[in-house]
Design a protein around this motif. Structure first.
Motif, mmCIF file in Angstrom:
data_model
loop_
_atom_site.group_PDB
_atom_site.id
_atom_site.type_symbol
_atom_site.label_atom_id
_atom_site.label_comp_id
_atom_site.label_asym_id
_atom_site.label_seq_id
_atom_site.Cartn_x
_atom_site.Cartn_y
_atom_site.Cartn_z
ATOM 1 N N ALA A 1 43.678 -47.763 130.343
ATOM 2 C CA ALA A 1 44.041 -47.730 128.842
ATOM 3 C C ALA A 1 44.396 -48.899 128.669
ATOM 4 O O ALA A 1 45.119 -50.016 129.504
ATOM 5 C CB ALA A 1 44.946 -46.705 129.222
ATOM 6 N N LEU A 2 44.254 -49.410 127.329
ATOM 7 C CA LEU A 2 44.315 -51.302 126.911
ATOM 8 C C LEU A 2 46.049 -50.170 126.029
ATOM 9 O O LEU A 2 45.591 -49.915 124.869
ATOM 10 C CB LEU A 2 43.427 -51.650 126.286
ATOM 11 N N CYS A 3 46.844 -51.062 125.889
ATOM 12 C CA CYS A 3 48.301 -50.536 125.394
ATOM 13 C C CYS A 3 49.092 -52.341 125.229
ATOM 14 O O CYS A 3 49.607 -52.919 126.489
ATOM 15 C CB CYS A 3 48.945 -49.665 126.075
ATOM 16 N N PRO A 4 49.362 -53.098 123.805
ATOM 17 C CA PRO A 4 49.865 -53.630 123.839
ATOM 18 C C PRO A 4 51.651 -53.553 124.151
ATOM 19 O O PRO A 4 52.298 -54.904 124.335
ATOM 20 C CB PRO A 4 49.596 -54.302 122.485
ATOM 21 N N PHE A 5 51.679 -52.802 124.567
ATOM 22 C CA PHE A 5 53.119 -51.878 124.820
ATOM 23 C C PHE A 5 53.229 -51.583 126.481
ATOM 24 O O PHE A 5 52.655 -50.990 126.557
ATOM 25 C CB PHE A 5 53.847 -51.214 123.959
ATOM 26 N N LYS A 6 54.048 -52.954 127.150
ATOM 27 C CA LYS A 6 53.858 -52.239 128.995
ATOM 28 C C LYS A 6 54.795 -50.530 128.702
ATOM 29 O O LYS A 6 53.976 -50.256 129.916
ATOM 30 C CB LYS A 6 54.334 -53.603 129.122
ATOM 31 N N GLU A 7 55.383 -50.981 128.088
ATOM 32 C CA GLU A 7 56.694 -49.161 128.799
ATOM 33 C C GLU A 7 55.370 -48.363 128.448
ATOM 34 O O GLU A 7 55.018 -47.072 129.226
ATOM 35 C CB GLU A 7 57.146 -49.318 127.342
ATOM 36 N N THR A 8 54.607 -48.552 127.567
ATOM 37 C CA THR A 8 53.162 -47.211 127.104
ATOM 38 C C THR A 8 52.152 -47.254 128.746
ATOM 39 O O THR A 8 52.499 -46.080 129.454
ATOM 40 C CB THR A 8 52.584 -47.481 126.007
ATOM 41 N N SER A 9 51.700 -48.660 128.747
ATOM 42 C CA SER A 9 50.620 -49.036 130.068
ATOM 43 C C SER A 9 51.661 -48.697 130.963
ATOM 44 O O SER A 9 50.662 -47.505 132.183
ATOM 45 C CB SER A 9 50.593 -50.337 129.773
ATOM 46 N N ARG A 10 53.638 -48.429 131.474
ATOM 47 C CA ARG A 10 53.361 -47.940 132.910
ATOM 48 C C ARG A 10 53.097 -46.565 133.150
ATOM 49 O O ARG A 10 53.129 -45.635 133.711
ATOM 50 C CB ARG A 10 55.411 -48.608 133.030
ATOM 51 N N GLN A 11 53.970 -45.621 131.979
ATOM 52 C CA GLN A 11 54.086 -44.076 131.941
ATOM 53 C C GLN A 11 52.581 -43.888 131.907
ATOM 54 O O GLN A 11 52.828 -42.438 132.677
ATOM 55 C CB GLN A 11 55.033 -43.773 130.942
ATOM 56 N N LEU A 12 51.554 -44.174 131.446
ATOM 57 C CA LEU A 12 50.293 -43.621 131.675
ATOM 58 C C LEU A 12 49.823 -43.867 132.696
ATOM 59 O O LEU A 12 48.745 -43.174 133.143
ATOM 60 C CB LEU A 12 49.405 -44.161 131.041
ATOM 61 N N ALA A 13 50.437 -44.842 133.730
ATOM 62 C CA ALA A 13 49.956 -45.016 135.309
ATOM 63 C C ALA A 13 50.047 -43.358 136.513
ATOM 64 O O ALA A 13 49.237 -43.296 137.109
ATOM 65 C CB ALA A 13 51.071 -46.063 136.168
ATOM 66 N N LEU A 14 50.767 -42.726 135.681
ATOM 67 C CA LEU A 14 50.828 -41.374 136.206
ATOM 68 C C LEU A 14 49.715 -40.220 136.498
ATOM 69 O O LEU A 14 49.369 -39.487 136.509
ATOM 70 C CB LEU A 14 52.075 -40.789 135.821
ATOM 71 N N SER A 15 49.190 -41.147 134.618
ATOM 72 C CA SER A 15 47.576 -40.001 134.441
ATOM 73 C C SER A 15 46.619 -40.047 135.917
ATOM 74 O O SER A 15 46.171 -41.466 135.923
ATOM 75 C CB SER A 15 48.027 -39.963 133.427
ATOM 76 N N TRP A 16 45.792 -38.665 135.318
ATOM 77 C CA TRP A 16 44.727 -38.860 135.900
ATOM 78 C C TRP A 16 43.617 -39.515 135.925
ATOM 79 O O TRP A 16 43.747 -39.708 134.709
ATOM 80 C CB TRP A 16 44.212 -37.125 136.780
ATOM 81 N N GLY A 17 43.344 -40.439 135.958
ATOM 82 C CA GLY A 17 42.287 -41.240 135.868
ATOM 83 C C GLY A 17 42.018 -42.850 134.937
ATOM 84 O O GLY A 17 41.264 -43.118 134.990
ATOM 85 N N VAL A 18 43.087 -42.684 134.804
ATOM 86 C CA VAL A 18 43.936 -43.231 133.952
ATOM 87 C C VAL A 18 43.754 -44.762 134.913
ATOM 88 O O VAL A 18 44.574 -45.108 135.703
ATOM 89 C CB VAL A 18 45.250 -43.421 132.641
ATOM 90 N N TYR A 19 43.777 -45.658 134.096
ATOM 91 C CA TYR A 19 43.718 -47.570 135.095
ATOM 92 C C TYR A 19 44.199 -48.077 133.871
ATOM 93 O O TYR A 19 44.029 -48.969 132.876
ATOM 94 C CB TYR A 19 42.258 -48.057 134.957
ATOM 95 N N PRO A 20 46.203 -47.919 133.703
ATOM 96 C CA PRO A 20 46.286 -48.576 132.666
ATOM 97 C C PRO A 20 46.305 -50.196 133.061
ATOM 98 O O PRO A 20 46.206 -50.688 134.076
ATOM 99 C CB PRO A 20 47.701 -48.822 132.696
ATOM 100 N N ASP A 21 45.822 -51.272 131.686
ATOM 101 C CA ASP A 21 46.536 -53.148 131.802
ATOM 102 C C ASP A 21 47.072 -53.240 130.839
ATOM 103 O O ASP A 21 47.163 -53.211 129.351
ATOM 104 C CB ASP A 21 44.837 -53.268 131.604
ATOM 105 N N LEU A 22 47.756 -54.035 131.202
ATOM 106 C CA LEU A 22 48.271 -54.918 129.763
ATOM 107 C C LEU A 22 47.473 -56.020 129.099
ATOM 108 O O LEU A 22 46.938 -57.089 129.813
ATOM 109 C CB LEU A 22 49.083 -55.120 130.367
ATOM 110 N N PRO A 23 47.150 -55.865 128.217
ATOM 111 C CA PRO A 23 46.377 -57.317 127.173
ATOM 112 C C PRO A 23 46.684 -57.975 126.910
ATOM 113 O O PRO A 23 47.790 -58.630 127.002
ATOM 114 C CB PRO A 23 45.815 -56.429 126.078
ATOM 115 N N THR A 24 46.074 -59.602 127.909
ATOM 116 C CA THR A 24 46.490 -60.409 127.766
ATOM 117 C C THR A 24 45.343 -61.379 126.377
ATOM 118 O O THR A 24 44.404 -61.460 126.175
ATOM 119 C CB THR A 24 45.982 -61.688 129.029
#
Length: 586
Positions: A476-499
């Protein structure tokens, strides 16, 4: 070796509702490029598994997977409660590396200031490892308790005797005591049960009058000062939010937790209430936290209450503590499965909590029954499993997290696990987003892709992908760190903060988690930037190990207009220099 890239364009109009609403900048492009350093020129070679091959200039570099890549090789997430045994930076970092994806701050204990200190430590670990970590703030909820007794040790009640509960503040004896909750007296009817001290003593209401209940003692035992009262047969006319909860909620909003768990949920109205309160109290410009309903009351299963609660909230916790007190023990496993199934159908993340590895509070290993209980929750399809006292106050917090991860890895490697997920998979909805995700799922199976990569602003596309339970990880690539953090709870999702502009490294594997040495290359457009970040993120998480590993990437175009169009593209892990089909590595 020659690389080729297959492009599959699918355009559609999306009406998918947003999971969360960020405070979006005027331009998503501006958000992506805001911190983009200047490009680095020079020779760049591939590095896989420690070996490197320097080719012609303008080749992209892809580094070896970091040593901690194993940390993310699981689909079921781990929620870890912090407390006295895990309240320093060193232990929090150990728990993260052992598998923690979400840290729970229990506002039933400790001061608000202590929670802020823990939050700051978590954020420092997140920054160190460049990986989004979710923080769950758990509200205490109403605590229904008896009054005080004249004897400090209380009194032993005998089966069959009559005992009165009333509003009189006079200290109690072996015939009566105060019940300082008129709502319980009002809601209780003859034949209703009341449970004292987690069910150690059981009453049945046999009479009722103004300000009192006469009860028969069905299960004898000792009653003492301030012991808890459970009301399995009654829906109480009280809010799930006490004055303390309202104060804690304001504080959570001010410090920026990612999830807020609401205790004592009785009906869908409780979710409506907390959402309205959050909307009214959210600081200007702040990101709205996700709301999690804790299912611990039998009233949640009356009529269509459960379905409506799941629909109104962002996630569910199966709080088996009070649920196991108020419901027959033999019903709890069935209710657990029912809740998980409802959440999967709606695409809501669900946590199974309470007594997962209870014996590890005192022992370095769990019982076989506990290991089986954890495995059952995983087989059921839960998004996450939670540790409470094991990590907060136990002797072996790190070992308990490691043990959970070992069980997760073992279950997820079992062929039966995949078959169970497929058998219970919900059908795709008739929406453009579901069509795109279903197509990506099928493509990933056909080409044996290493990952499905979803670029998402608000998380709705990622949640649909998680709902499908694909056999490959979801980046999961999201420009918003808050969205990435919330997605960290979901099954199979590897959130990342794009640089922005970063897709590879030239550093050794022990330093591969830092951004300092990341190569930068100017991107030609927003989607090109997304693809570069996809390759970089998959490498950082250790999801790719060879230049011709394939990724299936989904995104909505144009950026900044959610759902305006969707595309799917298949790209090799080697990076953008190979996307035109002419890249070679000697």
């Amino acid at each position: 070796m020659k690389f080729s890239s297959t492009i599959v364009f699918v355009a559609c109009v999306s009406t998918a509702s947003a999971f969360l609403t960020p405070s979006s900048p005027a331009s998503i492009t501006q958000a992506l490029y805001a911190t983009m350093p200047p490009p680095v020129n020079g020779n760049m070679g591939y590095t896989y598994g420690g070996g490197s091959s320097n080719s012609a200039p303008a080749m992209a570099n892809v580094a070896v997977a970091p040593k901690v890549a194993q940390r993310w090789r699981k689909s079921t997430k781990q929620v870890v409660t912090l407390g006295p045994a895990s309240s320093n930076l060193e232990m929090i970092e150990k728990l993260f590396l052992a598998g923690a994806d979400v840290f729970r701050l229990n506002f039933s204990h400790g001061s608000q200031e202590q929670k802020k200190e823990l939050l700051d430590m978590i954020r420092s670990v997140e920054e160190k490892y460049s990986h989004p970590i979710a923080i769950l703030g758990d509200l205490q909820g109403p605590k229904l308790r008896l009054g005080e007794f004249s004897h400090p040790d209380g009194y032993v009640l005998q089966a069959g005797q009559t005992f009165r509960l009333d509003l009189d503040p006079t200290k109690g004896d072996n015939t009566r005591c105060q019940l300082p909750h008129p709502e319980i007296i009002e809601a209780s009817e003859v034949g209703h049960n009341l449970l004292i001290d987690d069910g150690k003593v059981k009453f049945t209401v046999i009479g009722k009058g103004p300000g009192y209940l006469d009860c028969r003692v069905d299960v004898e035992g000792r009653v003492k000062d301030r012991k808890g009262v459970n009301t399995p047969d009654s829906v109480l006319a009280i809010s799930a939010l006490t004055p303390k909860d309202r104060s804690d909620l304001d504080y959570m909003l001010s410090i920026g937790v990612d999830w807020i768990a609401l205790s004592f949920v009785q009906t869908p109205a409780d979710i409506v209430e907390i959402n309205a309160l959050i909307d009214a109290k959210l600081p200007q410009g702040a990101f709205k936290p996700a709301v999690m309903a804790k299912i611990e009351k039998p009233s949640c299963f009356i009529g269509d209450n459960l379905e409506r609660i799941v629909e109104l909230c962002n996630g569910i916790m199966v709080a088996r503590g009070d649920l196991g007190v108020e419901c027959p023990p033999e019903d709890v496993p069935l209710l657990q499965k029912q809740i998980i199934d409802k959440c999967r159908q709606r695409g809501r993340p669900v946590i199974v909590a309470t007594q997962m590895l209870e014996s590890m509070i005192e022992a370095p290993t769990p019982t076989r029954a506990e290991a089986s209980d954890v495995a059952t929750a995983i087989y059921d399809g839960a998004d996450a499993i939670m540790l409470s006292a094991e990590s907060a106050a136990g002797k072996y917090p790190e070992e308990s997290v490691t043990m959970q991860q070992r069980i997760i890895n073992r279950v997820e490697s079992d062929s039966h696990y995949r078959s169970y997920l497929v058998q219970n998979a919900p059908s795709p909805e008739n929406t453009p987003t579901d069509a795109i995700i279903h197509a990506a799922y099928q493509i990933s199976q056909t080409i044996k892709a290493k990952s499905i990569v979803c670029f998402s602003l608000r998380g709705s596309t990622v949640l649909r992908a998680s709902k499908a339970r694909p056999a490959v990880p979801i980046m999961a690539l999201c420009p918003f760190k808050e969205t990435s953090r919330q997605l960290a709870l979901s099954w199979g999702v590897y959130p990342d903060l794009p640089t922005a502009g970063s897709y590879g490294y030239i550093v050794q594997d022990e330093n591969a988690m830092t951004y300092d040495s990341a190569l930068q290359e100017q991107s030609t457009d927003d989607f090109d930037l997304v693809l570069r970040n996809a390759c970089r993120a998959a490498l950082k998480k250790g999801l790719v190990s060879d230049p011709d590993d394939l990724l299936v990437v989904t995104a909505g175009l144009p950026f900044g207009t959610p759902g305006a169009a969707n595309i799917i593209r298949i790209v090799p892990a080697a990076g953008p220099s190979c996307w035109d089909g002419t890249c070679r590595v000697e």
